[in-house]
Design an enzyme around this catalytic site. Structure first.
Site, PDB file in Angstrom:
ATOM      1  N   GLU A 113       0.848  -1.191   0.000  1.00  0.00           N
ATOM      2  CA  GLU A 113       0.000   0.000   0.000  1.00  0.00           C
ATOM      3  C   GLU A 113       0.881   1.237   0.000  1.00  0.00           C
ATOM      4  OE1 GLU A 113      -3.257  -0.229   2.827  1.00  0.00           O
ATOM      5  OE2 GLU A 113      -3.462  -2.361   2.442  1.00  0.00           O
ATOM      6  N   ASP A 217     -17.821   9.376  19.671  1.00  0.00           N
ATOM      7  CA  ASP A 217     -18.393   9.321  21.025  1.00  0.00           C
ATOM      8  C   ASP A 217     -17.323   9.214  22.112  1.00  0.00           C
ATOM      9  OD1 ASP A 217     -20.717   9.218  19.560  1.00  0.00           O
ATOM     10  OD2 ASP A 217     -21.043   7.088  19.862  1.00  0.00           O
ATOM     11  N   HIS A 238      -9.320   9.213   2.695  1.00  0.00           N
ATOM     12  CA  HIS A 238      -8.879   8.115   1.823  1.00  0.00           C
ATOM     13  C   HIS A 238      -9.055   8.587   0.385  1.00  0.00           C
ATOM     14  CE1 HIS A 238      -8.344   4.249  -0.032  1.00  0.00           C
ATOM     15  NE2 HIS A 238      -8.051   3.724   1.140  1.00  0.00           N
ATOM     16  N   ARG A 284      -1.042   8.756   1.663  1.00  0.00           N
ATOM     17  CA  ARG A 284      -2.432   9.168   1.439  1.00  0.00           C
ATOM     18  C   ARG A 284      -2.653  10.665   1.411  1.00  0.00           C
ATOM     19  NH1 ARG A 284      -5.645   4.792   4.980  1.00  0.00           N
ATOM     20  NH2 ARG A 284      -5.015   3.143   3.579  1.00  0.00           N
ATOM     21  N   HIS A 345     -11.740   9.369   6.283  1.00  0.00           N
ATOM     22  CA  HIS A 345     -11.507   7.932   6.509  1.00  0.00           C
ATOM     23  C   HIS A 345     -11.015   7.618   7.913  1.00  0.00           C
ATOM     24  CE1 HIS A 345     -10.479   3.839   5.425  1.00  0.00           C
ATOM     25  NE2 HIS A 345      -9.199   4.015   5.704  1.00  0.00           N
ATOM     26  N   GLU A 369      -8.804   3.686  17.061  1.00  0.00           N
ATOM     27  CA  GLU A 369      -8.906   5.017  16.434  1.00  0.00           C
ATOM     28  C   GLU A 369      -9.274   6.090  17.448  1.00  0.00           C
ATOM     29  OE1 GLU A 369     -11.259   4.986  12.854  1.00  0.00           O
ATOM     30  OE2 GLU A 369     -10.952   7.127  12.507  1.00  0.00           O
ATOM     31  N   ARG A 380      -1.360   8.866   9.065  1.00  0.00           N
ATOM     32  CA  ARG A 380      -1.183   7.434   9.330  1.00  0.00           C
ATOM     33  C   ARG A 380      -0.713   6.692   8.082  1.00  0.00           C
ATOM     34  NH1 ARG A 380      -4.627   2.932   8.615  1.00  0.00           N
ATOM     35  NH2 ARG A 380      -6.252   4.315   7.833  1.00  0.00           N
TER      36      ARG A 380
HETATM   37  C1  SIN Z   1      -7.574   0.390   2.464  1.00  0.00           C
HETATM   38  O1  SIN Z   1      -7.823  -0.795   2.274  1.00  0.00           O
HETATM   39  O2  SIN Z   1      -7.234   1.152   1.565  1.00  0.00           O
HETATM   40  C2  SIN Z   1      -7.698   0.936   3.851  1.00  0.00           C
HETATM   41  C3  SIN Z   1      -6.593   0.480   4.686  1.00  0.00           C
HETATM   42  C4  SIN Z   1      -6.311   1.486   5.780  1.00  0.00           C
HETATM   43  O3  SIN Z   1      -7.106   2.374   6.031  1.00  0.00           O
HETATM   44  O4  SIN Z   1      -5.222   1.409   6.358  1.00  0.00           O
END
Ligand code: SIN
Length: 545
Positions: A113, A217, A238, A284, A345, A369, A380
């Site tokens: 990723e 919350d 995202h 990201r 996201h 989170e 992140r």
């Molecule tokens: C994704 O599958 O792109 C999300 C994974 C993540 O938020 O770390």
């Protein structure tokens, strides 16, 4: 209700911590919808972990630090990365079926990723979260010391004078549970240790990949009780959510770009090379901002993610959910590019904790989170969140074990029953719905991927007025779950805005057009409520090393 541990939230952090705390005492897990209504259950990508020959702790640490834009706590990053393999082994032991690959030295199929220099994401195709949630729930449901309570929303934390062994911080009060709404009654659920694992804040924004439960919350309750919140301006968008009129929050996993997916404009021209040498696998923050710029310049509604060069057989096997969901909307991803847009996201900030998940309030732990542990910094790294959740759940349980004999001896004093006073029933639901919509539009339009001082100032004025109105409703009418959530998103929105206003620089996920450079003097933003009042203040502090 009384238990040794009260856990609020049933995602990966809450369930894995519940299983470990149950070795010490009784556990109640409270969740406001069904047990599977969690962000974990929707997670597609997987868990980043160093398992493969050729990969290293140094490399994963370096990628996390570089993504975090100078705000990660390096000791925390190292601790999390080093603990990764053991926590993955535990998940496997509990029945999580990560996809295997005999050809790989780790034995697992590893995805890639954005921002990662190696393939290191263990996955269950594009259903990783669902597989983890399934296995953890199977274990929790059959555990005799864990009670799982659905459809009950926590309203506020129970605070009494005093402290608790093990906690170094504390301003004179400790947490002894929470008020929880069971149908129309609000009951005090007392516990020795309360663990907030209620997920993120995506519903603050008009467009989000998050499930409906993500209304901040845990963060809002912790803040009202006097805990510190940190780095709340760092909202991760995202880059690729499916753009389709019938789809609310369907993610197109970053793993699709990891397998060669290319972002293109409406003329089928790839554009990421203009923004970063890592192109489509940049971090990201960079990719989401690039898409935002492309959309603003072209006036188009979406960009496109093209994976048509991979075979239909590969796509169906590697991304079964994405393949089928897109097909159900008339998009064959093996034949045509996928229309995508960025959406809120992940909240990289949250309730400030130490390396055990302990907050600044004795008796209160925050995980997943909901927490700001120092791992994510200003942005992140992909697939580090499930890893963080299991590592900190384990640390928190170890911390409780170390202090358990003393914690167990501590009295859990009686607390006041919930009083509704002269509150009336709210007859007009429009008062709630209008404000939900108003908040989410203000946040999307004024506090989004690219920010400006002027837009933040306007957002603050509007949000203060909305917050005041909601707070008044809250005191005038009998509260409902909808009202509890609305009050929480209003508070969290205001905190995000004020944290963003304080950060007069651009760094990681926070891009302020008036201050496009990084300012090395500004490190963390820490936000806490002014003692005793309904007002709060922000203070900027130096990072503690
Ligand atoms: C994704 O599958 O792109 C999300 C994974 C993540 O938020 O770390």
């Amino acid at each position: 209700m009384e238990s040794d541990f009260l856990i609020i939230g049933s995602g990966i952090a809450g369930l894995s911590c519940a299983l470990k705390c149950a070795e010490l005492g009784s556990v109640v897990v409270v969740t406001k919808k069904r047990d599977i209504d969690t962000a974990t259950n929707l997670a597609q990508g997987g868990v980043a972990v160093v398992l493969e020959e050729g990969d290293s702790v140094e490399s994963h640490v370096g990628d996390t630090l570089s993504s975090g834009a100078g705000l990660c706590d390096e000791a925390i990053v190292r601790m999390v990365v080093e603990n990764g393999p053991d926590r993955i082994a535990e998940l496997v032991e509990m029945g999580v079926g990560f996809v295997k690959d005999e050809k790989s030295s780790s034995g697992y199929s590893l995805g890639k990723e954005g921002g990662h220099s190696h393939r290191r994401v263990v996955h269950a195709y594009d259903l990783t979260g669902r597989e983890i949630e399934r296995a953890l729930l199977d274990n929790v449901r059959k555990h005799s010391r864990i009670e799982l309570v659905e459809e009950q929303i926590a309203v506020d934390l129970l605070m009494v004078d005093g402290t608790l062994p093990g906690w170094t911080a504390g301003g004179g009060q400790r947490c002894v549970g929470a008020y929880v709404m069971a149908e129309e009654n609000i009951v005090a659920c007392r516990a020795k240790v309360t663990i907030l694992c209620s997920g993120g804040v995506g519903k603050v924004y008009l467009y989000t990949s998050n499930p409906d439960i993500a209304t901040g919350d845990g963060m809002a309750m912790a803040f009202r009780a006097g805990a510190e919140l940190s780095n709340m301006e760092f909202v991760q968008f995202h880059p690729t959510c499916l753009h389709h009129s019938q789809e609310k929050n369907f993610l197109i996993s970053e793993a699709v770009r990891g397998e060669g997916g290319i972002l293109k404009d409406a003329d089928a021209i790839p554009f990421m090379e203009k923004y970063d040498k890592r192109k489509d696998l940049a971090t990201r923050d960079t990719v989401a901002r690039a898409i935002d710029k492309e959309l603003k310049e072209s006036g188009a509604d979406c960009v496109y993610l093209d994976i048509t060069h991979r075979s239909k057989a590969f796509l169906k096997e590697r991304f079964p959910t994405i393949y089928n969901r897109c097909l159900s909307r008339g998009i064959d991803i093996s034949q045509e590019p996928i229309p995508v847009v960025p959406a809120a996201h992940y909240m990289c900030g949250g309730v400030k904790t130490d390396s055990n998940g302990c907050t600044s309030l004795p008796g209160l732990i925050a995980l997943g989170e909901t927490a700001s542990t120092g791992l994510h910094g200003g942005n992140r790294l992909a697939s580090n969140s499930l890893l963080e959740a299991v590592v900190f759940a384990d640390n928190a349980a170890r911390f409780c074990k170390k202090w358990w004999l003393e914690i167990k001896k501590s009295e859990t004093p009686d607390v006041d029953e919930w009083h509704s006073g002269d509150a009336m029933d709210l007859q007009e639901e429009i008062l709630i719905n209008h404000n939900w919509d108003a908040i989410r539009r203000v946040m999307w339009n004024y506090v989004g991927i690219v920010r400006s001082v002027k837009r933040l100032d306007l957002a603050k004025v509007r949000m203060e007025a909305i917050f005041k109105e909601i707070d008044q409703h809250y005191h005038d009418y009998h509260i409902t779950p909808n009202m509890v959530e609305l009050r929480n998103i209003a508070l969290i929105s205001l905190i995000i805005i004020q944290s963003a206003q304080k950060r007069k620089e651009s760094r990681g996920l926070h891009y302020l057009v008036d201050y496009p450079q990084m300012n090395k003097e500004i490190e963390q933003t820490v936000f806490k409520r002014k003692k005793g009042g309904r007002k709060w203040e922000i203070e900027m502090v130096k990072r503690e090393q």
